[in-house]
Design a protein around this motif. Sequence first.
Motif, PDB file in Angstrom:
ATOM      1  N   GLY A 527       2.634  -8.920   2.859  1.00 20.43           N
ATOM      2  CA  GLY A 527       1.430  -9.293   3.584  1.00 20.43           C
ATOM      3  C   GLY A 527       1.051  -8.411   4.744  1.00 20.43           C
ATOM      4  O   GLY A 527       1.584  -7.329   4.972  1.00 20.43           O
ATOM      5  N   ALA A 528       0.089  -8.912   5.486  1.00 22.37           N
ATOM      6  CA  ALA A 528      -0.533  -8.136   6.557  1.00 22.37           C
ATOM      7  C   ALA A 528       0.405  -7.878   7.725  1.00 22.37           C
ATOM      8  O   ALA A 528       0.117  -7.034   8.581  1.00 22.37           O
ATOM      9  N   GLU A 529       1.532  -8.595   7.792  1.00 25.21           N
ATOM     10  CA  GLU A 529       2.470  -8.348   8.881  1.00 25.21           C
ATOM     11  C   GLU A 529       2.953  -6.902   8.852  1.00 25.21           C
ATOM     12  O   GLU A 529       3.306  -6.336   9.867  1.00 25.21           O
ATOM     13  N   ASN A 530       2.980  -6.353   7.631  1.00 22.21           N
ATOM     14  CA  ASN A 530       3.362  -4.957   7.441  1.00 22.21           C
ATOM     15  C   ASN A 530       4.676  -4.626   8.124  1.00 22.21           C
ATOM     16  O   ASN A 530       4.821  -3.637   8.816  1.00 22.21           O
ATOM     17  N   ARG A 531       5.612  -5.512   7.948  1.00 25.42           N
ATOM     18  CA  ARG A 531       6.939  -5.233   8.489  1.00 25.42           C
ATOM     19  C   ARG A 531       7.976  -5.544   7.438  1.00 25.42           C
ATOM     20  O   ARG A 531       7.808  -6.426   6.620  1.00 25.42           O
ATOM     21  N   TYR A 542      16.644  -1.527  -3.534  1.00 28.89           N
ATOM     22  CA  TYR A 542      15.594  -2.108  -4.372  1.00 28.89           C
ATOM     23  C   TYR A 542      14.559  -2.749  -3.458  1.00 28.89           C
ATOM     24  O   TYR A 542      14.895  -3.615  -2.645  1.00 28.89           O
ATOM     25  N   HIS A 543      13.291  -2.321  -3.606  1.00 28.12           N
ATOM     26  CA  HIS A 543      12.277  -2.764  -2.646  1.00 28.12           C
ATOM     27  C   HIS A 543      11.014  -3.218  -3.357  1.00 28.12           C
ATOM     28  O   HIS A 543      10.561  -2.601  -4.333  1.00 28.12           O
ATOM     29  N   LEU A 544      10.453  -4.312  -2.853  1.00 29.25           N
ATOM     30  CA  LEU A 544       9.224  -4.886  -3.385  1.00 29.25           C
ATOM     31  C   LEU A 544       8.162  -4.886  -2.295  1.00 29.25           C
ATOM     32  O   LEU A 544       8.361  -5.469  -1.222  1.00 29.25           O
ATOM     33  N   LEU A 545       7.044  -4.218  -2.561  1.00 23.51           N
ATOM     34  CA  LEU A 545       5.904  -4.225  -1.645  1.00 23.51           C
ATOM     35  C   LEU A 545       4.890  -5.240  -2.159  1.00 23.51           C
ATOM     36  O   LEU A 545       4.379  -5.115  -3.277  1.00 23.51           O
ATOM     37  N   LEU A 546       4.587  -6.240  -1.328  1.00 19.81           N
ATOM     38  CA  LEU A 546       3.714  -7.334  -1.736  1.00 19.81           C
ATOM     39  C   LEU A 546       2.469  -7.400  -0.865  1.00 19.81           C
ATOM     40  O   LEU A 546       2.549  -7.279   0.369  1.00 19.81           O
ATOM     41  N   ASN A 547       1.316  -7.570  -1.518  1.00 20.39           N
ATOM     42  CA  ASN A 547       0.076  -7.941  -0.832  1.00 20.39           C
ATOM     43  C   ASN A 547      -0.265  -7.020   0.345  1.00 20.39           C
ATOM     44  O   ASN A 547      -0.553  -7.484   1.452  1.00 20.39           O
ATOM     45  N   GLN A 548      -0.244  -5.729   0.096  1.00 26.21           N
ATOM     46  CA  GLN A 548      -0.582  -4.763   1.138  1.00 26.21           C
ATOM     47  C   GLN A 548      -2.064  -4.392   1.059  1.00 26.21           C
ATOM     48  O   GLN A 548      -2.613  -4.209  -0.027  1.00 26.21           O
ATOM     49  N   ASN A 549      -2.704  -4.241   2.217  1.00 28.47           N
ATOM     50  CA  ASN A 549      -4.118  -3.861   2.225  1.00 28.47           C
ATOM     51  C   ASN A 549      -4.260  -2.348   2.297  1.00 28.47           C
ATOM     52  O   ASN A 549      -3.279  -1.604   2.350  1.00 28.47           O
ATOM     53  N   GLU A 550      -5.507  -1.859   2.332  1.00 27.85           N
ATOM     54  CA  GLU A 550      -5.751  -0.427   2.239  1.00 27.85           C
ATOM     55  C   GLU A 550      -5.273   0.339   3.461  1.00 27.85           C
ATOM     56  O   GLU A 550      -5.065   1.554   3.399  1.00 27.85           O
ATOM     57  N   THR A 551      -5.080  -0.336   4.582  1.00 30.85           N
ATOM     58  CA  THR A 551      -4.627   0.370   5.792  1.00 30.85           C
ATOM     59  C   THR A 551      -3.110   0.312   5.965  1.00 30.85           C
ATOM     60  O   THR A 551      -2.585   0.840   6.941  1.00 30.85           O
ATOM     61  N   SER A 552      -2.428  -0.329   5.045  1.00 32.02           N
ATOM     62  CA  SER A 552      -0.983  -0.506   5.178  1.00 32.02           C
ATOM     63  C   SER A 552      -0.256   0.842   5.143  1.00 32.02           C
ATOM     64  O   SER A 552      -0.606   1.747   4.386  1.00 32.02           O
ATOM     65  N   ASP A 571      -3.481  -3.622  -4.653  1.00 29.34           N
ATOM     66  CA  ASP A 571      -4.513  -2.918  -5.409  1.00 29.34           C
ATOM     67  C   ASP A 571      -5.225  -1.854  -4.591  1.00 29.34           C
ATOM     68  O   ASP A 571      -5.541  -0.771  -5.098  1.00 29.34           O
ATOM     69  N   LYS A 572      -5.491  -2.149  -3.334  1.00 30.96           N
ATOM     70  CA  LYS A 572      -6.315  -1.235  -2.531  1.00 30.96           C
ATOM     71  C   LYS A 572      -5.502  -0.399  -1.542  1.00 30.96           C
ATOM     72  O   LYS A 572      -6.066   0.323  -0.732  1.00 30.96           O
ATOM     73  N   MET A 573      -4.215  -0.517  -1.608  1.00 28.17           N
ATOM     74  CA  MET A 573      -3.369   0.213  -0.664  1.00 28.17           C
ATOM     75  C   MET A 573      -3.478   1.722  -0.887  1.00 28.17           C
ATOM     76  O   MET A 573      -3.335   2.217  -2.004  1.00 28.17           O
ATOM     77  N   HIS A 574      -3.744   2.446   0.172  1.00 28.04           N
ATOM     78  CA  HIS A 574      -3.876   3.910   0.083  1.00 28.04           C
ATOM     79  C   HIS A 574      -2.508   4.567   0.177  1.00 28.04           C
ATOM     80  O   HIS A 574      -1.694   4.222   1.045  1.00 28.04           O
ATOM     81  N   LEU A 575      -2.264   5.514  -0.721  1.00 27.56           N
ATOM     82  CA  LEU A 575      -1.020   6.275  -0.708  1.00 27.56           C
ATOM     83  C   LEU A 575      -1.350   7.756  -0.538  1.00 27.56           C
ATOM     84  O   LEU A 575      -1.980   8.349  -1.419  1.00 27.56           O
ATOM     85  N   PRO A 576      -0.940   8.358   0.548  1.00 24.32           N
ATOM     86  CA  PRO A 576      -1.196   9.794   0.742  1.00 24.32           C
ATOM     87  C   PRO A 576      -0.343  10.637  -0.205  1.00 24.32           C
ATOM     88  O   PRO A 576       0.580  10.128  -0.861  1.00 24.32           O
ATOM     89  N   LYS A 577      -0.614  11.915  -0.256  1.00 24.39           N
ATOM     90  CA  LYS A 577       0.075  12.811  -1.179  1.00 24.39           C
ATOM     91  C   LYS A 577       1.578  12.802  -0.970  1.00 24.39           C
ATOM     92  O   LYS A 577       2.353  12.914  -1.909  1.00 24.39           O
TER      93      LYS A 577
END
Length: 1002
Positions: A527-531, A542-552, A571-577
């Motif tokens: 989630g939005a806590e991003n922590r 082993y890591h699971l990223l859940l419900n991240q927004n585009e600014t995460s 879905d909208k999470m931005h990943l840089p190169k």
Amino acid sequence: MSGGAEMIAGAVVQRVAGMLGDNAWERIQLLWNFQEDVQDMKSKMTDLKVALSYADKHSRETDDDALVLRHWLNKYKSVAYDMEDTLDELLTNAMIWENNPCTVKLFFSSINPLIVRITMSIKMRNIRMKLDKIAEDQKKFPSMQLANPTGQDSTDKWRETFIGHTDEIEMVGRAREKKEILIKVLQNDGGQEISIIPVVGLGGMGKTTLAKAVYTDKETHMFDVKAWVHVSMEFQLNKIVSGIISHVEGSTPANIADLQYLKSQLDRILCNKLYLIILDDLWEEGWSKLEKLMEMLQSGKKGSKIIVTTRSEKVVNTLSTIRLSYFHTVDPIKLVGMPIDECWFIMKPRNMENCEFSDLVDIGKEIAQRCSGVPLVAKALGYVMQKHRTREEWMEIKNSNILDTKDDEEGILKGLLLSYYHMPPQLKLCFMYCSMFPMSHVIDHDCLIQQWIALGFVQDTDGQPLQKVAMEYVNELLGMSFLTIFTSPTVLASRMLFKPTLKLHMHDMVHELARHVAGNEFSHTNGAENRNTKRDNLNFHYHLLLNQNETSSAYKSLATKVRALHFRGCDKMHLPKQAFSHTLCLRVLDLGGRQVSELPSSVYKLKLLRYLDASSLRISSFSKSFNHLLNLQALILSNTYLKTLPTNIGCLQKLQYFDLSGCANLNELPTSFGDLSSLLFLNLASCHELEALPMSFGNLNRLQFLSLSDCYKLNSLPESCCQLHDLAHLDLSDCYNLGKLPDCIDQLSKLEYLNMTSCSKVQALPESLCKLTMLRHLNLSYCLRLENLPSCIGDLQLQSLDIQGSFLLRDLPNSIFNMSTLKTVDGTFTYLVSSKVEKLRENLKLEGCCKLDGGSTDLCSRITELKKTHCHELEIQGLEDFKHLEGIEHAILLNSLKLTKLIFSWQPKQYTNETAHHKTVLGMLVPPRSVHHLAIKGYCGIELPKWMLDIRSYLPQLTTIFLHGLMECNRLPPLGCLPHLKCLKSRVLVQNFMETTEAARS
């Protein structure tokens, strides 16, 4: 309750130690001149084997020594991971330089042999030093070297069950199961055999309590001898026999007594006696050991009974295969979860009426719901709730992770944990990995297996394919109820190693157990806590990223040694190169569903990556750098915007699993596609623009599964396809443009499944098809232009044949009547050969086709009886004579049948004054959702019942519907909304047919 990452430490170390002897790694050691280092590490790990076993077992306890052992295990596990990473990197470097024909050396600029040798020497030296420290620390525990692997530990003592002849058993619920067991126990079998009655269920479901309730029931006093023995994980025949003798005679045989002596004593006790013996908590799955046990019990009187409680269906299967003529294993009683109110009754504290807060009952029932019907969990939580009877405490329990509740004194969840402890090391890792999926997530069977393989959890045993070994792991977890089947596979072929339609599910409580077992091996960011939920630990794997927004920017906090990474709801999470530039140990990367138009370039530097899921990404093409992923074994690109594949895709020499289904824009496969020599699974379903396969396609000679379903522009298969000698599954359904099969199709000698549904241009099949001796399932439904079947089709050994909707089929060859292997034949809407289809059914005495008289007085009870049969096609005739409306409500039991074809018929009458009667009858006969073919004949109702007007909700799988003689009906059901409807036949003109169809579409 103790637990955490150290619970899998032993499994991790054993897996890595086993890899050190792998032939591929031995060659790499020689190539890079590190054989001395690896041999030294292997020797040390062998020396530490006994210590590891001791630490793995005793770290489960709660004293200070166990705490130190857990610390030692974690350090050893960390060294094992480093060792695997280092050797995997060496293997990849060697593959780049020597074995791979593709040029990628410049991309990995650090792979200069001199640089590699220097950096790897440093890593090797560090690993050896750490391993020396592990061995030194081990010496602080002398008992680790003196461990007795055969001794019974305190865990077994905690689990041991017992019974007294005068015990009164308090059992909540399970009355139906108790009655069912008692019927089997008291049943007179005619004195022919001794019956084995298995009781199966998840740990904690109440198997022992139920067995005790049966054992102490007054009706079992008819037996001459009764005995109870707790078998336990450790199967010792002497101990079991001694236990029976001790229970009956009150004295225990001497420990030195040999098996022959015990056998003679047991014969003396049981000879010509009618006995009831309970074998509680049986874990042994080995056929030979179980048969020896039954041989010891065969001297009793015929009609005796043995009740076996077990958590494993594999135990039941083994018991049923025992060849001794004296014994017969009946169908098992399977315990499922108890209702919420019964769980609440178990866990409700005493004197509840004196509680301070009246709303505790509602909170308590919500907690009871989290028990998911497991009595053991209900008892454990009830103990905690009894001690803390305040609203705040109960709300904390309700909102907490149940498995974090620590109370070893009451053994909270030890029932589930004991099932885990009993697993072999590799299965422990596979189960732990299920913690990667969110709770209640539907798990794809094949994807799960591919991820296990990618992480090295599945190891070769006796030369078996890894997929087959992994399927056995899945079956083990299913048998223990740690996994359940969510949707079943549509095709059951004996050799099939892939089941793309099989979906799995994990019980919430079992999922929490998996998270508990994983400990700090697993982490997730939600989630939005991003922590990170475990920011104090950057060593998770082993890591699971859940419900991240585009600014995460959650990707920045990933551990450098993470091995598996899943994105869910991002879905909208931005990943840089450079998003993955610091996670170079990744083996599994699941990016599925993200709205990105290209892969981050850092993905191509993940040279250890073996599994990549980029499904549903908005990517139209991939970089040529794709060939850098030399270790890739599974690649999922389904439902992407791909138009072409990289021309050098053939460089992925290790690729075994390739899913391109739903790539509707993909118009060609490159010539190098045929270089994917390791490929086993290929799904090209719904690649709508694909018009042809490359000639090199035939080079995929290890391919076992191929789906070209819905590739409707594909007009032919290249002759080279006949070189796919290992192919077992071929799906050509909905290839509307395909004109014929290659004449050389007989070269597909291992083909088991061929689906040609809706290949509407195919007019004939080659005679060579009849040489496919392994073919078991042939689907020719809706081949609209097919006129004849091969004359020698009877030479095949088919189990199922589907020719429904093949309207132009003129005849059935005489040879087909010799096909004794057929179990199902579907000839719906094959009017020209319908009489021969019926004759074929009669000749082969095919099961599953039933007819009932709608005018009989016992129609409802006969429908109920069909549940006990294999009926899948049902016709109910003469419904005009059904007058017993007061009982027809029971006919809704049609819903409990597994029907695929259903026919309702009324005979025409000269009067039509009973239209309301017709509607009432049809309204009560609600078909099951499994129905594919529906026929209604002679219905005289003016209106249709509710289920017909909402036909999509009731019959979502309907493919054919036949409406005949609906003389009074003023409208049709909304047939346009049925997504799978292929054939409609109606002999009555309905004026507003188009209106209802258009209304349904809108």
